[in-house]
Structures are given as structure tokens and as C-alpha cells.
Design a protein around this motif. Structure first.
Motif, PDB file in Angstrom:
ATOM      1  N   VAL A 470      39.031  44.744  37.872  1.00  0.00           N
ATOM      2  CA  VAL A 470      39.934  43.614  38.100  1.00  0.00           C
ATOM      3  C   VAL A 470      39.538  42.424  37.243  1.00  0.00           C
ATOM      4  CG1 VAL A 470      40.738  41.968  39.856  1.00  0.00           C
ATOM      5  CG2 VAL A 470      40.539  44.389  40.409  1.00  0.00           C
ATOM      6  N   MET A 471      38.247  42.315  36.912  1.00  0.00           N
ATOM      7  CA  MET A 471      37.786  41.184  36.097  1.00  0.00           C
ATOM      8  C   MET A 471      38.421  41.175  34.715  1.00  0.00           C
ATOM      9  SD  MET A 471      36.039  39.334  38.018  1.00  0.00           S
ATOM     10  CE  MET A 471      35.595  38.160  36.755  1.00  0.00           C
ATOM     11  N   LEU A 472      38.938  42.330  34.277  1.00  0.00           N
ATOM     12  CA  LEU A 472      39.618  42.380  32.977  1.00  0.00           C
ATOM     13  C   LEU A 472      40.916  41.587  32.992  1.00  0.00           C
ATOM     14  CD1 LEU A 472      39.102  46.183  32.166  1.00  0.00           C
ATOM     15  CD2 LEU A 472      37.745  44.254  31.345  1.00  0.00           C
ATOM     16  N   LEU A 473      41.440  41.300  34.208  1.00  0.00           N
ATOM     17  CA  LEU A 473      42.689  40.558  34.323  1.00  0.00           C
ATOM     18  C   LEU A 473      42.547  39.091  33.909  1.00  0.00           C
ATOM     19  CD1 LEU A 473      44.015  41.940  37.746  1.00  0.00           C
ATOM     20  CD2 LEU A 473      44.732  42.616  35.438  1.00  0.00           C
ATOM     21  N   GLU A 474      41.302  38.620  33.757  1.00  0.00           N
ATOM     22  CA  GLU A 474      41.112  37.227  33.355  1.00  0.00           C
ATOM     23  C   GLU A 474      41.615  36.982  31.932  1.00  0.00           C
ATOM     24  OE1 GLU A 474      37.027  36.286  33.682  1.00  0.00           O
ATOM     25  OE2 GLU A 474      36.362  37.699  32.132  1.00  0.00           O
ATOM     26  N   ASP A 475      41.810  38.058  31.153  1.00  0.00           N
ATOM     27  CA  ASP A 475      42.396  37.906  29.823  1.00  0.00           C
ATOM     28  C   ASP A 475      43.878  37.538  29.909  1.00  0.00           C
ATOM     29  OD1 ASP A 475      39.973  38.540  28.692  1.00  0.00           O
ATOM     30  OD2 ASP A 475      40.424  40.678  28.515  1.00  0.00           O
ATOM     31  N   VAL A 476      44.498  37.897  31.038  1.00  0.00           N
ATOM     32  CA  VAL A 476      45.899  37.540  31.258  1.00  0.00           C
ATOM     33  C   VAL A 476      45.998  36.110  31.783  1.00  0.00           C
ATOM     34  CG1 VAL A 476      48.023  38.141  32.495  1.00  0.00           C
ATOM     35  CG2 VAL A 476      46.439  39.953  31.750  1.00  0.00           C
ATOM     36  N   TRP A 477      45.186  35.810  32.815  1.00  0.00           N
ATOM     37  CA  TRP A 477      45.111  34.467  33.400  1.00  0.00           C
ATOM     38  C   TRP A 477      43.739  34.335  34.031  1.00  0.00           C
ATOM     39  CZ3 TRP A 477      47.032  32.872  38.814  1.00  0.00           C
ATOM     40  CH2 TRP A 477      46.890  31.487  38.972  1.00  0.00           C
ATOM     41  N   HIS A 478      43.029  33.262  33.722  1.00  0.00           N
ATOM     42  CA  HIS A 478      41.628  33.176  34.106  1.00  0.00           C
ATOM     43  C   HIS A 478      41.419  33.192  35.619  1.00  0.00           C
ATOM     44  CE1 HIS A 478      42.859  28.971  34.553  1.00  0.00           C
ATOM     45  NE2 HIS A 478      41.738  28.746  35.226  1.00  0.00           N
ATOM     46  N   LEU A 479      42.429  32.857  36.415  1.00  0.00           N
ATOM     47  CA  LEU A 479      42.292  32.864  37.874  1.00  0.00           C
ATOM     48  C   LEU A 479      42.847  34.134  38.517  1.00  0.00           C
ATOM     49  CD1 LEU A 479      43.183  29.191  38.904  1.00  0.00           C
ATOM     50  CD2 LEU A 479      40.921  30.259  38.804  1.00  0.00           C
ATOM     51  N   LEU A 480      43.435  35.033  37.715  1.00  0.00           N
ATOM     52  CA  LEU A 480      44.073  36.220  38.280  1.00  0.00           C
ATOM     53  C   LEU A 480      43.102  37.129  39.052  1.00  0.00           C
ATOM     54  CD1 LEU A 480      46.721  37.625  38.660  1.00  0.00           C
ATOM     55  CD2 LEU A 480      46.419  38.764  36.453  1.00  0.00           C
ATOM     56  N   PRO A 481      41.863  37.359  38.579  1.00  0.00           N
ATOM     57  CA  PRO A 481      40.933  38.171  39.380  1.00  0.00           C
ATOM     58  C   PRO A 481      40.673  37.566  40.758  1.00  0.00           C
ATOM     59  CG  PRO A 481      40.129  37.964  37.139  1.00  0.00           C
ATOM     60  CD  PRO A 481      41.279  37.028  37.257  1.00  0.00           C
ATOM     61  N   GLN A 482      40.427  36.239  40.828  1.00  0.00           N
ATOM     62  CA  GLN A 482      40.171  35.591  42.112  1.00  0.00           C
ATOM     63  C   GLN A 482      41.398  35.659  43.017  1.00  0.00           C
ATOM     64  OE1 GLN A 482      39.235  34.400  39.197  1.00  0.00           O
ATOM     65  NE2 GLN A 482      37.006  34.327  39.396  1.00  0.00           N
ATOM     66  N   VAL A 483      42.587  35.490  42.442  1.00  0.00           N
ATOM     67  CA  VAL A 483      43.823  35.591  43.221  1.00  0.00           C
ATOM     68  C   VAL A 483      43.963  36.997  43.802  1.00  0.00           C
ATOM     69  CG1 VAL A 483      46.352  35.568  43.077  1.00  0.00           C
ATOM     70  CG2 VAL A 483      45.021  33.760  41.966  1.00  0.00           C
ATOM     71  N   THR A 484      43.620  38.007  43.000  1.00  0.00           N
ATOM     72  CA  THR A 484      43.728  39.401  43.451  1.00  0.00           C
ATOM     73  C   THR A 484      42.766  39.680  44.598  1.00  0.00           C
ATOM     74  OG1 THR A 484      44.307  40.075  41.188  1.00  0.00           O
ATOM     75  CG2 THR A 484      43.617  41.811  42.711  1.00  0.00           C
ATOM     76  N   TYR A 485      41.487  39.297  44.439  1.00  0.00           N
ATOM     77  CA  TYR A 485      40.509  39.510  45.514  1.00  0.00           C
ATOM     78  C   TYR A 485      40.932  38.775  46.786  1.00  0.00           C
ATOM     79  CZ  TYR A 485      37.279  41.397  42.010  1.00  0.00           C
ATOM     80  OH  TYR A 485      36.684  42.155  41.026  1.00  0.00           O
ATOM     81  N   CYS A 486      41.401  37.551  46.627  1.00  0.00           N
ATOM     82  CA  CYS A 486      41.833  36.737  47.765  1.00  0.00           C
ATOM     83  C   CYS A 486      43.010  37.394  48.486  1.00  0.00           C
ATOM     84  CB  CYS A 486      42.196  35.335  47.291  1.00  0.00           C
ATOM     85  SG  CYS A 486      42.817  34.250  48.586  1.00  0.00           S
ATOM     86  N   ALA A 487      44.001  37.842  47.727  1.00  0.00           N
ATOM     87  CA  ALA A 487      45.193  38.454  48.315  1.00  0.00           C
ATOM     88  C   ALA A 487      44.851  39.746  49.059  1.00  0.00           C
ATOM     89  CB  ALA A 487      46.226  38.733  47.223  1.00  0.00           C
ATOM     90  N   VAL A 488      43.965  40.561  48.478  1.00  0.00           N
ATOM     91  CA  VAL A 488      43.576  41.825  49.126  1.00  0.00           C
ATOM     92  C   VAL A 488      42.823  41.549  50.423  1.00  0.00           C
ATOM     93  CG1 VAL A 488      42.128  43.881  48.894  1.00  0.00           C
ATOM     94  CG2 VAL A 488      43.572  43.157  46.987  1.00  0.00           C
ATOM     95  N   ALA A 489      41.913  40.566  50.421  1.00  0.00           N
ATOM     96  CA  ALA A 489      41.148  40.234  51.633  1.00  0.00           C
ATOM     97  C   ALA A 489      42.080  39.766  52.748  1.00  0.00           C
ATOM     98  CB  ALA A 489      40.106  39.161  51.321  1.00  0.00           C
ATOM     99  N   ILE A 490      42.991  38.860  52.432  1.00  0.00           N
ATOM    100  CA  ILE A 490      43.919  38.343  53.444  1.00  0.00           C
ATOM    101  C   ILE A 490      44.872  39.445  53.923  1.00  0.00           C
ATOM    102  CG2 ILE A 490      45.823  36.740  53.829  1.00  0.00           C
ATOM    103  CD1 ILE A 490      44.384  34.758  51.988  1.00  0.00           C
ATOM    104  N   GLY A 491      45.358  40.252  52.994  1.00  0.00           N
ATOM    105  CA  GLY A 491      46.245  41.356  53.371  1.00  0.00           C
ATOM    106  C   GLY A 491      45.565  42.347  54.298  1.00  0.00           C
ATOM    107  N   ALA A 492      44.313  42.709  53.981  1.00  0.00           N
ATOM    108  CA  ALA A 492      43.560  43.642  54.835  1.00  0.00           C
ATOM    109  C   ALA A 492      43.302  43.030  56.211  1.00  0.00           C
ATOM    110  CB  ALA A 492      42.237  44.012  54.165  1.00  0.00           C
ATOM    111  N   GLY A 493      43.041  41.715  56.247  1.00  0.00           N
ATOM    112  CA  GLY A 493      42.826  41.038  57.523  1.00  0.00           C
ATOM    113  C   GLY A 493      44.067  41.077  58.401  1.00  0.00           C
ATOM    114  N   LEU A 494      45.230  40.915  57.813  1.00  0.00           N
ATOM    115  CA  LEU A 494      46.481  40.975  58.570  1.00  0.00           C
ATOM    116  C   LEU A 494      46.738  42.384  59.099  1.00  0.00           C
ATOM    117  CD1 LEU A 494      48.762  38.729  56.309  1.00  0.00           C
ATOM    118  CD2 LEU A 494      47.669  38.113  58.483  1.00  0.00           C
ATOM    119  N   VAL A 495      46.422  43.396  58.296  1.00  0.00           N
ATOM    120  CA  VAL A 495      46.584  44.784  58.754  1.00  0.00           C
ATOM    121  C   VAL A 495      45.613  45.082  59.894  1.00  0.00           C
ATOM    122  CG1 VAL A 495      46.360  47.219  58.086  1.00  0.00           C
ATOM    123  CG2 VAL A 495      47.453  45.594  56.529  1.00  0.00           C
TER     124      VAL A 495
END
Length: 547
Positions: A470-495
Motif C-alpha cells: 500500500v505504501m507504493l500508493l504514495e506515488d499517486v498521492w502522498h496521503l493515500l496510504p494513510q487514508v487506506t489504512y484509516c479506512a480499512v481500520a474504521i470499516g473493520a470496526g463497523l463490521v
């Protein structure tokens, strides 16, 4: 009489359970050692090209080492010497600090590399020159190991539900030792990664089966304690790895050193009991009675067992992974738990692999991270006893996502705040891992428990394998890896919030206990009612004795 009631009579927590925990402690501390072994085994020391080929027999051999480096290796933009390039011939103008245009061609390292051996005597990198255009091969060693764990989890889960916990644990011990020794003896990179794949497969058996066996022998009142105390093996194993790695800085000897506790585990295996709960579910009442009496005798509760005979309800059926999706409630559990496990592992390793250090050396940093887990898990025990598993898992994952979200808006120059928030996030992520192991073991019925844990562990290791990419996504947008980790954590918490609570609930034995939960709930109510009545009667007897 149900097994939970029998276990309560024999002592839900006593000397027998302590012996069980200590025997398995010997094997379980090797699991985090191997899972985190690449931190030290695959460490990349400082290195530069071997420039001995530039020796022209004249001026070059009379230069000092510092001068040879100046004329042989180009300088990077930050002022450091290049790790992957060298001059095709001695660039003598550098000796005088001459800054005019330099026409000396730069080429890749021609005769290998020279490594700084002040910290590590030998690593995978120095063994097979896994640097520069081969550095991906170094990263691949961890990925291949976790792929082995990913495939080993369902295999050992299926086999332990079919043939029992005890024999499959011995198979895991022996195969882990065998492949670890072969890994340490590898004569080529290809042989090494193949042996690490099978080492990962074997260690998956220890990780899954030992946890299930422990929980199945603890009483309903002590199950939270059992889950937390077992998870401390990971913390102790972390500290053990740091200590061993500090004194053993050769990668071959390090593998052997962290695997050595398995020798004691094999010796102690003869005193390891089979799961009486599993035996009863399989209709083996006599064998179950044998181990139950062992438990009662060691816990000094034999007088309570004179009139008790285990009642078995046996179905002559072999359960497989298909049964995880055959009925509606089990299907819902399997899907939800699979998503949560993926999210937990994806987030945990995403934080662990990218967290900022304290500016300390590698050994001290890892020791601090391991030590932080101890007080967190002690506090987690009291929280789970009051709030339950569902709220605990949901809260841990959501707060992990919040920590990741906060760090997205904290600038890098405020490194103290970023580090504190990251460490808190890692502790919360570790808490979610601790809870989900216990939670999953309590949710799946005995007949498919190891299958269920194996399936969810498979998805977790899939998350581990993908997380670093996922860290390779920082080439697209420097915050995209953190957004991805954050979204997965919150999504898993809701499930996780969709899962049923298991605090003070009997462990389900058969699939119908999940499909018809009212039966199990009635048994729990009857169990606690009888226990309160017994305690009340005991108090009355004590009061009358004083009168």
C-alpha cells in the motif's frame, strides 16, 4: 451435564490450566520470534561498491581508505556516498576538491559490495548481496514466509478438527524445527525462501491450535483471562527476540537460537492434554473422562466428580471448510470475522512497518515497542471483563483509525506528537489483535473451531502480504496510504459491531448451537442460577456453623 458445567466442577482455572499454559508457552514464544525475524535477519547494513577493481598498480594503491572512497565512489545529493554506483576508473580530481565538470563515467558495482559489519556480522543481505537492483529479493523473503503462514493456517485448522489438537501440535513442533534448521543451512537464496515458506506453514499450526486448546480448557469465568495471558506470549517473545538478536548477530545462528525453545516443547508434549471438549464433540466419552479426571485431580476437585459422567452428543460427520458457509448464522459469522481479521492484520502490520522510531538504535526501539504492549494488555483484561468483546473490538479498531486520521494532519516537523500518536495507534491495533483471537475462538463451535480460526487467519495473512504494498500508493498521492489504512481500520470496526457478544456465554459445541442460540442461552442462565444457589447454600451452612 454440559461440558461447561463439568469444567466448572473440576475447576475452570487451577493447577491443570497453569500447567497447560506453561507447556505451550515454550512453543508460543517462538512464533513472534519468527514472524518478526526479518527485522534483524534481513537488516540492511551500510554498504558501498567494492572498488578493489580500480587498483591500477600505481597511485591508487598508495591512497588511504578515505582517499580511495573519494576517487572511487560518487556522492549523492545529500552528501553521502553512493551505495549502488562507482566510477569506472579512479576520479583523481576529487582528491584536490576540484569542482569542474566531471566526465568520469559512473557504473553499477562491478565486483560486489563492502558492508559495515559493526552491528551485524552476517545478514541475508550480506550473504547474497540483496541490495540495489536485488533489494526486492530481500523484501520477498518476508512475503514468502507469510504466504506460507497463510496456507498453513487453514491446513492445520482442518487437520486439528479432524484428528485432534494434541497430535497436530506435535507435528507442528517437529516440522517447524526441521524447516528452521534447513533454512539456517541453506546454500542458496532459492533454497532459503522455500524452507522459510514451509517454516511459516508449520508455525501457523502452533499459533492456531495452541490458542484453541488453551481456551477450550478454561472455564467460562476465566476465558477472558486465558485470552489475555496467552497473548502475553507474543510480548515475551518480542523481548526474547530482541535479547537473542543483540547477542547473536549471525543470521544462521539467530534462526537456530529463536527456534531452540521448540526442543523443550517437544519434550514437554508428553504432558500436554488433549481437548476434552473436542473429544466429547467427537463422541469419545471415555478419553474425555480420562482427561477430565486428570484436571479434577490436579485441581483437587475429585470429590465433585464421583457422580459425574460426561454426556456426549455425537454426530458421525466430518466437518470441512464448506460447513463455515453452509448455514445462515455460521455463514454470517465467517464472513464478518474474515473481514475483521483482514482489517486487523492489514492495519497492524501497516503501522508496524511504517511507524516512526524514537531516534534510538534498532534493538532499543523494538524493545520499547514490545514493552508498551504489557500494560496495554493488563488494562485490556479489565475492560473486556466489564464491556465485553464486541465493544472492545469495535472500539479498538475505530480508535486505531482515529489515530491514523490524526497523524495525517500533523506535520512531520512535530515528530514527538506524530510518534506518540503512532505508538498509541499501534497499541490499540495490538489490542484489536488480542481481542479478535479470543473472540473468534468463542464464536465458532467446537466441531469447526480450528477450521474457523484457520480460515480467518488465512485472510489475516492475506492482509499482511498486501499491507506493505500500500505504501507504493504514495506515488499517486502522498496521503493515500494513510487514508487506506484509516479506512480499512474504521470499516473493520463497523463490521465488528455486527458480531454477537460472547461475554459469560458457553462455548458452542455444535453448529446448531449457533443456529438455535436460545438453547445455549437457556443453558447459561441455568448454569449461573445453579451456581448462585450453590453459593447461597454454602453461605447458609457457614452461618449455621457459627450459630
Amino acid at each position: 451435564m454440559k461440558f461447561e458445567e463439568i469444567l466448572s466442577e473440576t475447576g475452570g482455572f487451577g493447577k491443570f490450566q497453569i500447567k497447560l499454559f506453561l507447556i505451550q508457552f515454550l512453543s508460543r514464544i517462538t512464533v513472534p520470534c519468527h514472524f518478526l525475524l526479518n527485522i534483524f535477519m534481513a537488516a540492511v547494513p551500510d554498504h558501498h561498491c567494492n572498488i578493489s577493481s580500480l587498483d591500477d598498480g600505481g597511485i591508487f594503491r598508495n591512497l588511504t581508505l578515505e582517499q580511495k572512497m573519494a576517487v572511487g565512489i560518487p556522492v549523492e545529493q545529500d552528501g553521502s556516498l553512493s551505495s549502488c554506483q562507482m566510477f569506472s576508473q579512479p576520479n583523481y580530481p576529487n582528491l584536490s576538491g576540484w569542482k569542474s565538470r566531471n566526465d568520469t563515467p559512473v557504473v553499477g558495482c562491478q565486483t560486489g559490495w563492502v558492508y559495515d559489519n559493526s552491528i551485524f556480522k552476517s545478514t541475508l543481505v550480506t550473504e547474497w548481496d540483496l541490495v540495489c537492483n536485488r533489494k526486492g529479493m530481500n523484501k520477498a523473503t518476508a512475503t514468502i514466509f507469510f504466504i506460507g503462514v497463510m496456507f498453513g493456517a487453514p491446513v492445520f485448522g482442518f487437520l486439528s478438527d479432524r484428528f485432534g489438537r494434541r497430535p497436530l501440535l506435535l507435528a507442528s513442533y517437529l516440522s517447524s524445527m526441521t524447516f528452521a534448521v534447513l533454512s539456517a543451512s541453506s546454500t542458496s537464496y532459492v533454497m532459503f525462501v522455500i524452507m522459510r515458506f514451509f517454516t511459516g506453514m508449520s508455525l501457523a499450526g502452533i499459533s492456531i491450535i495452541s490458542f484453541v486448546l488453551n481456551v477450550e480448557w478454561f472455564g467460562i469465568e476465566c476465558r477472558t483471562f486465558s485470552g489475555i495471558i496467552i497473548s502475553l506470549d507474543w510480548t515475551v517473545g518480542n523481548c526474547f527476540l530482541v535479547g537473542i538478536a543483540y547477542f547473536v548477530n549471525d543470521w544462521r545462528m539467530l534462526i537456530l537460537a529463536v527456534t531452540s525453545p521448540l526442543i523443550l516443547a517437544v519434550i514437554a508434549w508428553r504432558w500436554l492434554p488433549e481437548s476434552a471438549r473436542w473429544l466429547m464433540a467427537c463422541g469419545k466419552a471415555d478419553a474425555a473422562h480420562h482427561y477430565i479426571m486428570q484436571c479434577a485431580k490436579m485441581n483437587n476437585r475429585t470429590t465433585c466428580m464421583t457422580s459425574i459422567t460426561p454426556k456426549t452428543k455425537y454426530e458421525d460427520k466430518k466437518y470441512t471448510f464448506v460447513d463455515l458457509f453452509r448455514t445462515p448464522n455460521i455463514k454470517k459469522l465467517s464472513i464478518c470475522l474474515g473481514i475483521v481479521w483482514y482489517g486487523v492484520a492489514f492495519t497492524y502490520y501497516g503501522i508496524s512497518l511504517n511507524i516512526s522510531g524514537f531516534g534510538l538504535n534498532l534493538y532499543l526501539t523494538q524493545f520499547i515497542f514490545a514493552s508498551i504492549e504489557m500494560p496495554m494488555k493488563i488494562g485490556l483484561y479489565f475492560f473486556l471483563e466489564k464491556a465485553g468483546r464486541r465493544l472492545g473490538e469495535t472500539t479498538a479498531l475505530l480508535l486505531t483509525g482515529v489515530c491514523l486520521l490524526i497523524n495525517m494532519f500533523v506535520t512531520k516537523d512535530k515528530w514527538v506528537i506524530r510518534t506518540v500518536v503512532a505508538v498509541v495507534g499501534k497499541a490499540l491495533s495490538e489490542a484489536s489483535f488480542t481481542i479478535i483471537f479470543l473472540y473468534t475462538t468463542e464464536l465458532f463451535p467446537t466441531v469447526i473451531r480450528s477450521n474457523g480460526v484457520g480460515f480467518t487467519s488465512f485472510l489475516a495473512r492475506l492482509g499482511v502480504s498486501i499491507s506493505p504494498l500500500v505504501m507504493l500508493l504514495e506515488d499517486v498521492w502522498h496521503l493515500l496510504p494513510q487514508v487506506t489504512y484509516c479506512a480499512v481500520a474504521i470499516g473493520a470496526g463497523l463490521v465488528a459491531s455486527l458480531l454477537p457478544e460472547t461475554l459469560n456465554k458457553f462455548l458452542p459445541e455444535f453448529i446448531e448451537d449457533i443456529e438455535k442460540p436460545s438453547i445455549c442461552s437457556t443453558s447459561v442462565m441455568r448454569y449461573f442460577k445453579n451456581k448462585l444457589a450453590a453459593q447461597s447454600s454454602d453461605l447458609q451452612k457457614r452461618s449455621s456453623s457459627y450459630v
